[in-house]
Design an enzyme around this catalytic site. Structure first.
Site, mmCIF file in Angstrom:
data_model
loop_
_atom_site.group_PDB
_atom_site.id
_atom_site.type_symbol
_atom_site.label_atom_id
_atom_site.label_comp_id
_atom_site.label_asym_id
_atom_site.label_seq_id
_atom_site.Cartn_x
_atom_site.Cartn_y
_atom_site.Cartn_z
ATOM 1 N N CYS A 11 2.369 5.677 -6.708
ATOM 2 C CA CYS A 11 2.382 4.866 -7.932
ATOM 3 C C CYS A 11 0.963 4.489 -8.364
ATOM 4 O O CYS A 11 0.595 4.621 -9.535
ATOM 5 C CB CYS A 11 3.226 3.617 -7.725
ATOM 6 S SG CYS A 11 2.938 2.777 -6.154
ATOM 7 N N ASN A 12 0.143 4.028 -7.409
ATOM 8 C CA ASN A 12 -1.231 3.642 -7.769
ATOM 9 C C ASN A 12 -2.031 4.836 -8.266
ATOM 10 O O ASN A 12 -2.755 4.751 -9.262
ATOM 11 C CB ASN A 12 -1.933 3.020 -6.551
ATOM 12 C CG ASN A 12 -1.548 1.574 -6.371
ATOM 13 O OD1 ASN A 12 -1.829 0.739 -7.228
ATOM 14 N ND2 ASN A 12 -0.883 1.260 -5.269
ATOM 15 N N ILE A 34 12.910 4.407 -5.350
ATOM 16 C CA ILE A 34 12.513 5.551 -6.175
ATOM 17 C C ILE A 34 13.695 6.500 -6.407
ATOM 18 O O ILE A 34 13.937 6.947 -7.532
ATOM 19 C CB ILE A 34 11.328 6.306 -5.492
ATOM 20 C CG1 ILE A 34 10.118 5.369 -5.347
ATOM 21 C CG2 ILE A 34 10.958 7.571 -6.258
ATOM 22 C CD1 ILE A 34 9.533 4.847 -6.639
ATOM 23 N N HIS A 57 -6.988 5.645 -1.922
ATOM 24 C CA HIS A 57 -6.581 6.060 -3.271
ATOM 25 C C HIS A 57 -7.573 7.020 -3.920
ATOM 26 O O HIS A 57 -7.191 7.863 -4.729
ATOM 27 C CB HIS A 57 -6.381 4.820 -4.146
ATOM 28 C CG HIS A 57 -5.427 3.839 -3.531
ATOM 29 N ND1 HIS A 57 -5.839 2.797 -2.742
ATOM 30 C CD2 HIS A 57 -4.081 3.789 -3.555
ATOM 31 C CE1 HIS A 57 -4.793 2.121 -2.312
ATOM 32 N NE2 HIS A 57 -3.704 2.696 -2.785
ATOM 33 N N ARG A 84 0.829 -4.945 -5.352
ATOM 34 C CA ARG A 84 1.964 -5.833 -5.065
ATOM 35 C C ARG A 84 2.323 -5.663 -3.580
ATOM 36 O O ARG A 84 2.221 -4.570 -3.022
ATOM 37 C CB ARG A 84 3.157 -5.518 -5.970
ATOM 38 C CG ARG A 84 3.761 -4.099 -5.813
ATOM 39 C CD ARG A 84 4.820 -4.042 -4.726
ATOM 40 N NE ARG A 84 5.382 -2.722 -4.514
ATOM 41 C CZ ARG A 84 4.954 -1.860 -3.615
ATOM 42 N NH1 ARG A 84 3.895 -2.131 -2.877
ATOM 43 N NH2 ARG A 84 5.582 -0.707 -3.433
ATOM 44 N N HIS A 116 1.458 -3.593 -9.820
ATOM 45 C CA HIS A 116 0.063 -3.534 -9.385
ATOM 46 C C HIS A 116 -0.815 -3.800 -10.611
ATOM 47 O O HIS A 116 -0.399 -3.530 -11.744
ATOM 48 C CB HIS A 116 -0.332 -2.131 -8.904
ATOM 49 C CG HIS A 116 0.526 -1.546 -7.832
ATOM 50 N ND1 HIS A 116 0.641 -2.096 -6.577
ATOM 51 C CD2 HIS A 116 1.279 -0.414 -7.793
ATOM 52 C CE1 HIS A 116 1.425 -1.327 -5.826
ATOM 53 N NE2 HIS A 116 1.830 -0.309 -6.550
HETATM 54 P P1 NAD Z 1 12.970 2.957 0.013
HETATM 55 O O1 NAD Z 1 12.842 2.432 1.392
HETATM 56 O O2 NAD Z 1 13.233 2.016 -1.104
HETATM 57 O O3 NAD Z 1 14.090 4.067 -0.052
HETATM 58 C C1 NAD Z 1 14.170 5.089 0.879
HETATM 59 C C2 NAD Z 1 15.608 5.561 1.004
HETATM 60 O O4 NAD Z 1 15.676 6.576 1.985
HETATM 61 C C3 NAD Z 1 16.572 4.479 1.447
HETATM 62 O O5 NAD Z 1 17.805 4.682 0.766
HETATM 63 C C4 NAD Z 1 16.743 4.740 2.925
HETATM 64 O O6 NAD Z 1 17.996 4.310 3.417
HETATM 65 C C5 NAD Z 1 16.669 6.232 2.959
HETATM 66 N N1 NAD Z 1 16.238 6.756 4.254
HETATM 67 C C6 NAD Z 1 15.581 6.135 5.231
HETATM 68 N N2 NAD Z 1 15.362 6.962 6.264
HETATM 69 C C7 NAD Z 1 15.935 8.116 5.916
HETATM 70 C C8 NAD Z 1 16.096 9.345 6.566
HETATM 71 N N3 NAD Z 1 15.596 9.535 7.789
HETATM 72 N N4 NAD Z 1 16.758 10.331 5.914
HETATM 73 C C9 NAD Z 1 17.274 10.124 4.677
HETATM 74 N N5 NAD Z 1 17.150 8.954 4.018
HETATM 75 C C10 NAD Z 1 16.500 7.977 4.636
HETATM 76 O O7 NAD Z 1 11.634 3.778 -0.271
HETATM 77 P P2 NAD Z 1 10.933 3.979 -1.678
HETATM 78 O O8 NAD Z 1 10.139 2.765 -2.008
HETATM 79 O O9 NAD Z 1 11.930 4.474 -2.655
HETATM 80 O O10 NAD Z 1 9.880 5.100 -1.317
HETATM 81 C C11 NAD Z 1 10.234 6.458 -1.229
HETATM 82 C C12 NAD Z 1 8.990 7.297 -1.367
HETATM 83 O O11 NAD Z 1 8.425 7.063 -2.657
HETATM 84 C C13 NAD Z 1 7.871 6.988 -0.379
HETATM 85 O O12 NAD Z 1 7.145 8.162 -0.111
HETATM 86 C C14 NAD Z 1 6.988 6.031 -1.136
HETATM 87 O O13 NAD Z 1 5.653 6.002 -0.680
HETATM 88 C C15 NAD Z 1 7.080 6.614 -2.533
HETATM 89 N N6 NAD Z 1 6.803 5.681 -3.603
HETATM 90 C C16 NAD Z 1 7.256 4.411 -3.566
HETATM 91 C C17 NAD Z 1 6.960 3.551 -4.591
HETATM 92 C C18 NAD Z 1 7.428 2.131 -4.582
HETATM 93 O O14 NAD Z 1 6.803 1.304 -5.197
HETATM 94 N N7 NAD Z 1 8.484 1.778 -3.927
HETATM 95 C C19 NAD Z 1 6.222 3.984 -5.687
HETATM 96 C C20 NAD Z 1 5.805 5.313 -5.724
HETATM 97 C C21 NAD Z 1 6.095 6.155 -4.668
#
Ligand code: NAD
Length: 341
Positions: free
Chosen positions: A140-141, A13, A194, A168, A220
């Protein structure tokens, strides 16, 4: 005036929001902060994005020979707002730091709703984030469900919403997640979370959700049923959805009936990373009779919340009215209107 934005967490994200912020005429990307000295950090630097590193990771970055511009704390001090895109639950832990630095922050849907003053979905409650210091963009959902519900709400009085979410299992870059050969009830006991998440934005919505995780990485898919007052025709429903921002129809003649073909279309039209921040619904899946609407749509989990994060910044700082912000975000990100194909 340009709002200075810092992004903490540069994964699925965070990297997309960084690219989107760079494109906004009223925002400036201070940089992104990373914990791990990995390939994504190298790519950020190659793209000219300023990299700030977690205070505990400085040696790791030095040993890996990755150039960085400063520490996470330095980025937070320089920014006017932090978009936290760290993994589920980490954002809530980071909040103490944002409070101690007196920095407004946007959190993601993996955090509990109480992390923020308001949960946010641009089409539904943009104005509620006006002047708020802590905002949470729903998952996202939930973003996908709320877009459809709020688009329908414009023309129809909604009585109740029922959704089966087919989720997914992992994002394409995640090599250690599953399942790889199962359909997992998520959770077994109903409803899934959700429904409650949607109600953090639409408090009075009568909604029930059931979710299942399947071995795919692309998108999804939601099967939704909506009871409304009156008896709208299928054509009215399609027209309502296609006149909404951030929702695209997949035309009857396209022959598309799968997430693979939607993503292939995103590739064909030149979308970077094959991103599709718009919800894509199948025109042919729409059925409407006796005040009950059924439809199936797909949600590209990696990109759907990106425009919402951009709008959340504008809403918090009262930079623009709702429609103006959504319009600016969509045009700078090249989002389409009407039909995908
Ligand atoms: P991700 O794991 O892809 O990325 C997270 C990033 O944060 C990575 O670069 C990781 O190295 C870094 N990180 C890990 N621990 C950390 C810390 N303690 N301090 C700073 N950085 C740290 O995660 P994502 O999928 O991008 O998800 C991020 C947020 O977005 C979550 O809340 C998730 O629920 C939400 N989200 C994800 C999606 C998806 O499909 N991936 C969709 C919508 C929302």
């Amino acid at each position: 005036m340009k709002i200075k934005v810092g992004i903490n967490g540069y994964g699925t994200i965070g990297k997309r929001i960084a690219d989107a912020v760079i494109k906004q005429p009223d925002m400036e990307l201070v940089g992104v902060s990373k914990l791990n000295a990995d390939y994504e950090a190298v790519t950020a630097v190659k793209k000219g994005i300023k990299l700030f590193v977690d205070e505990n990771s400085i040696e790791k970055f030095k040993n890996a020979g990755i150039d960085f511009s400063g520490t996470k704390l330095e980025m937070i001090k320089e920014a006017q707002v932090i978009i936290d895109a760290t993994p589920d639950g980490v954002g809530a832990k980071n909040k103490a730091l944002y409070i101690s630095e007196n920095k407004p922050a946007i959190f993601q849907g993996g955090e509990e709703p109480d992390v923020a003053d308001v949960s946010f979905s641009a089409l539904c409650n943009y104005d509620e984030a006006n002047g708020k210091k802590y905002v949470r963009v729903v998952s996202c959902n939930t973003t996908g469900m709320l877009r459809i519900v709020c688009a329908l709400k414009k023309n129809f009085k909604i009585k109740k919403v029922r959704v089966v979410l087919i989720r997914r299992a992992a994002d394409p870059r995640e090599v250690k997640k599953g399942p790889i050969n199962s359909i997992v009830l998520n959770p077994v006991q109903l409803p899934s979370h959700h429904a409650d998440d949607a109600k953090t934005v639409l408090r009075d919505l009568d909604i029930f959700t059931m979710a299942y995780v399947v071995p795919t990485t692309l998108m999804h898919v939601h099967a939704m049923s909506v009871q409304v007052e009156g008896n709208p025709s299928k054509e009215e429903v399609i027209k309502t959805l296609e006149s909404s921002r951030r929702i695209l129809g997949i035309s009857r003649g396209s022959g598309i009936g799968s997430t693979a073909e939607i993503i292939e279309t995103a590739r064909d039209i030149g979308r970077v990373r094959y991103d599709l921040p718009e919800v894509a619904f199948f025109e042919d899946s729409v059925h409407s009779s006796n005040g009950e609407i059924f439809l199936t749509y797909a949600v590209h989990q990696e990109s759907i919340v990106v425009p919402e994060n951009v709008d959340a910044v504008r809403a918090m700082f009262k930079l623009k009215e709702k429609e103006e912000s959504i319009s600016l975000t969509d045009s700078t990100l090249g989002l389409l209107r009407g039909r995908l194909i």
